[in-house]
Design a protein around this motif. Structure first.
Motif, PDB file in Angstrom:
ATOM      1  N   ALA A  23       6.455   6.332  -3.977  1.00 25.71           N
ATOM      2  CA  ALA A  23       6.277   7.328  -4.916  1.00 25.71           C
ATOM      3  C   ALA A  23       5.202   8.412  -4.207  1.00 25.71           C
ATOM      4  O   ALA A  23       4.686   8.161  -3.339  1.00 25.71           O
ATOM      5  CB  ALA A  23       5.252   6.875  -5.980  1.00 25.71           C
ATOM      6  N   ALA A  24       5.516   9.773  -5.053  1.00 27.81           N
ATOM      7  CA  ALA A  24       4.739  10.830  -4.160  1.00 27.81           C
ATOM      8  C   ALA A  24       4.204  11.707  -5.387  1.00 27.81           C
ATOM      9  O   ALA A  24       4.992  12.216  -6.167  1.00 27.81           O
ATOM     10  CB  ALA A  24       5.494  11.629  -3.020  1.00 27.81           C
ATOM     11  N   GLY A  25       2.984  11.623  -5.612  1.00 23.18           N
ATOM     12  CA  GLY A  25       2.316  12.537  -6.614  1.00 23.18           C
ATOM     13  C   GLY A  25       2.599  12.158  -8.180  1.00 23.18           C
ATOM     14  O   GLY A  25       3.034  12.729  -8.925  1.00 23.18           O
ATOM     15  N   LEU A  26       3.181  10.759  -8.127  1.00 19.02           N
ATOM     16  CA  LEU A  26       3.613  10.438  -9.403  1.00 19.02           C
ATOM     17  C   LEU A  26       2.799  10.246 -10.753  1.00 19.02           C
ATOM     18  O   LEU A  26       1.780   9.801 -10.297  1.00 19.02           O
ATOM     19  CB  LEU A  26       4.283   8.906  -9.078  1.00 19.02           C
ATOM     20  N   SER A  27       2.923  10.838 -11.649  1.00 21.33           N
ATOM     21  CA  SER A  27       2.222  10.919 -12.736  1.00 21.33           C
ATOM     22  C   SER A  27       2.977  10.385 -14.048  1.00 21.33           C
ATOM     23  O   SER A  27       4.381  10.753 -14.389  1.00 21.33           O
ATOM     24  CB  SER A  27       1.417  12.225 -12.848  1.00 21.33           C
ATOM     25  N   ASP A  41      -1.893   8.909 -12.508  1.00 14.14           N
ATOM     26  CA  ASP A  41      -2.507  10.382 -12.187  1.00 14.14           C
ATOM     27  C   ASP A  41      -2.260  10.679 -10.730  1.00 14.14           C
ATOM     28  O   ASP A  41      -3.109  10.334  -9.698  1.00 14.14           O
ATOM     29  CB  ASP A  41      -4.085  10.333 -12.506  1.00 14.14           C
ATOM     30  N   SER A  42      -0.967  11.253 -10.245  1.00 14.20           N
ATOM     31  CA  SER A  42      -0.816  11.646  -8.960  1.00 14.20           C
ATOM     32  C   SER A  42      -0.734  10.530  -7.991  1.00 14.20           C
ATOM     33  O   SER A  42      -1.538  10.591  -6.923  1.00 14.20           O
ATOM     34  CB  SER A  42      -1.464  12.928  -8.719  1.00 14.20           C
ATOM     35  N   ALA A  78       5.697  13.763 -13.705  1.00 12.62           N
ATOM     36  CA  ALA A  78       5.569  14.565 -12.527  1.00 12.62           C
ATOM     37  C   ALA A  78       5.575  13.776 -11.408  1.00 12.62           C
ATOM     38  O   ALA A  78       5.312  12.559 -11.176  1.00 12.62           O
ATOM     39  CB  ALA A  78       4.530  15.331 -12.839  1.00 12.62           C
ATOM     40  N   GLY A  79       5.988  14.595 -10.137  1.00 14.09           N
ATOM     41  CA  GLY A  79       6.138  13.809  -9.169  1.00 14.09           C
ATOM     42  C   GLY A  79       7.484  13.236  -8.681  1.00 14.09           C
ATOM     43  O   GLY A  79       8.463  13.671  -9.133  1.00 14.09           O
ATOM     44  N   SER A  80       7.440  12.313  -7.787  1.00 14.76           N
ATOM     45  CA  SER A  80       8.785  11.736  -7.262  1.00 14.76           C
ATOM     46  C   SER A  80       8.568  10.139  -7.374  1.00 14.76           C
ATOM     47  O   SER A  80       7.460   9.670  -6.842  1.00 14.76           O
ATOM     48  CB  SER A  80       8.923  12.217  -5.804  1.00 14.76           C
ATOM     49  N   ALA A  81       9.804   9.608  -7.590  1.00 12.96           N
ATOM     50  CA  ALA A  81       9.847   8.175  -7.088  1.00 12.96           C
ATOM     51  C   ALA A  81      11.189   7.872  -6.733  1.00 12.96           C
ATOM     52  O   ALA A  81      12.274   8.303  -7.304  1.00 12.96           O
ATOM     53  CB  ALA A  81       9.678   7.389  -8.752  1.00 12.96           C
ATOM     54  N   ARG A  82      11.328   7.000  -5.603  1.00 11.45           N
ATOM     55  CA  ARG A  82      12.402   6.741  -4.940  1.00 11.45           C
ATOM     56  C   ARG A  82      12.678   5.172  -4.660  1.00 11.45           C
ATOM     57  O   ARG A  82      11.659   4.637  -4.538  1.00 11.45           O
ATOM     58  CB  ARG A  82      12.561   7.706  -3.745  1.00 11.45           C
ATOM     59  N   ILE A  83      14.029   4.936  -5.024  1.00 12.14           N
ATOM     60  CA  ILE A  83      14.217   3.473  -4.383  1.00 12.14           C
ATOM     61  C   ILE A  83      15.261   3.905  -3.190  1.00 12.14           C
ATOM     62  O   ILE A  83      16.462   4.176  -3.262  1.00 12.14           O
ATOM     63  CB  ILE A  83      15.289   2.960  -5.289  1.00 12.14           C
ATOM     64  N   ASP A 233      -7.786   3.551 -13.517  1.00 13.73           N
ATOM     65  CA  ASP A 233      -7.886   4.699 -14.193  1.00 13.73           C
ATOM     66  C   ASP A 233      -6.503   5.500 -13.766  1.00 13.73           C
ATOM     67  O   ASP A 233      -6.662   6.842 -13.955  1.00 13.73           O
ATOM     68  CB  ASP A 233      -9.008   5.768 -14.061  1.00 13.73           C
ATOM     69  N   GLY A 234      -5.401   4.776 -13.678  1.00 13.85           N
ATOM     70  CA  GLY A 234      -4.333   5.519 -13.199  1.00 13.85           C
ATOM     71  C   GLY A 234      -4.254   6.153 -11.766  1.00 13.85           C
ATOM     72  O   GLY A 234      -3.165   6.748 -11.465  1.00 13.85           O
ATOM     73  N   ARG A 235      -5.206   5.771 -11.162  1.00  9.09           N
ATOM     74  CA  ARG A 235      -5.119   6.471  -9.729  1.00  9.09           C
ATOM     75  C   ARG A 235      -5.221   5.305  -8.651  1.00  9.09           C
ATOM     76  O   ARG A 235      -5.604   4.059  -8.776  1.00  9.09           O
ATOM     77  CB  ARG A 235      -6.510   7.126  -9.305  1.00  9.09           C
ATOM     78  N   LEU A 236      -4.632   5.279  -7.381  1.00  9.87           N
ATOM     79  CA  LEU A 236      -4.715   4.473  -6.457  1.00  9.87           C
ATOM     80  C   LEU A 236      -6.057   4.709  -5.663  1.00  9.87           C
ATOM     81  O   LEU A 236      -6.266   5.674  -5.188  1.00  9.87           O
ATOM     82  CB  LEU A 236      -3.364   4.688  -5.656  1.00  9.87           C
TER      83      LEU A 236
END
Length: 262
Positions: A23-27, A41-42, A78-83, A233-236
């Motif tokens: 994932a990159a900047g996944l919201s 959150d990103s 928003a952002g990107s999710a890849r398999i 809170d939604g953040r890594l």
């Protein structure tokens, strides 16, 4: 094992394309206006091939949402999710269904077995639906790995909870998916059965080269993983390599203390 860092660090964005998923900047946002909730959150994170990663965090941290977005079970805002090299947001419903069927294995807290089918039929069901024949050599290896060789003709009602979850693990492994997502897979099991299932997941990574991503709240379960990533809170907010139960519990306590004092 090295001493845990005093200040949690945010994991960096995915660095290479060789990951099983990233994932990159996944919201992920639910609702609008006053009802708007930011579940993720990103978030940027990478799940390496042939690795076992645990996702942890307090209730409401976004850990299950992250898994559902990464598995194509929920849309992203928003952002990107890849398999692998496949960007999920570019796929239609039919393409997502095919991706989940062909490249992803799922294990849930509820075993999700069909009561009218025996263990073997439950294991091969996804491939039967897809009209594909299982690789018999691989299937035999999976069944042996999870210790089900003598139980294949039994229906779920004739199996213990631990044995039913072993069937679910074998079902997830049988099609040789690129990645397995497990959501609290030991939540309905006693400690002994849970340890057996976690051992089988660990074995599938070590011996079969499988990639596993598991959501859990249990420090002992997380210690079976190669790596733990922590959400709040939604953040890594942190990650831990080669975890022990004590390391994981210490890290979780630290986050809890920070949350109460902030």
């Amino acid at each position: 094992m090295s001493q845990a860092a005093t200040t949690p660090t945010t994991p960096q964005a995915p660095a290479h394309a060789g990951a099983a998923a990233c994932a990159a900047g996944l919201s992920k946002v639910y609702g609008e206006g006053e009802t708007r909730v930011v579940a993720l959150d990103s978030v940027s994170v990478e799940f390496g091939r042939g690795r076992f990663t645990a996702i942890m965090g307090p209730s409401g941290s976004g850990k299950s949402t992250l898994m559902h977005c990464m598995a194509g079970l929920d849309t992203i805002s928003a952002g990107s999710a890849r398999i692998g090299d496949t960007e999920l947001s570019r796929l239609g419903d039919r393409q997502l269904t095919r991706l989940r069927r062909d490249k992803i294995g799922f294990i849930f807290q509820a075993f999700n077995l069909l009561p009218t089918l025996n263990a073997l039929e439950n294991i091969t069901l996804p491939m039967d639906i897809a009209g594909r024949k299982p690789d018999q050599q691989w299937l035999d290896l999976v069944v042996a790995t999870v210790g089900l060789s003598g139980r294949l003709r039994h229906r779920p009602s004739q199996l213990s909870g631990g044995q039913q979850q072993r069937v679910a693990v074998a079902r997830a492994l049988a099609s040789r998916p690129e990645i397995i997502f497990a959501d609290e897979p030991t939540g309905n099991l006693d400690s002994r059965s849970g340890a057996e299932v976690l051992g089988f997941l660990r074995e599938s990574v070590r011996e079969l080269g499988q990639t596993v991503v598991m959501v859990t709240h249990d420090p002992v379960a997380a210690s079976y993983a190669d790596r733990v990533v922590f959400l709040a809170d939604g953040r890594l907010i942190d990650e831990l390599a080669a975890p022990t139960p004590e390391d994981v519990l210490d890290r979780m306590r630290r986050f809890d203390t920070k949350g109460r004092t902030s």
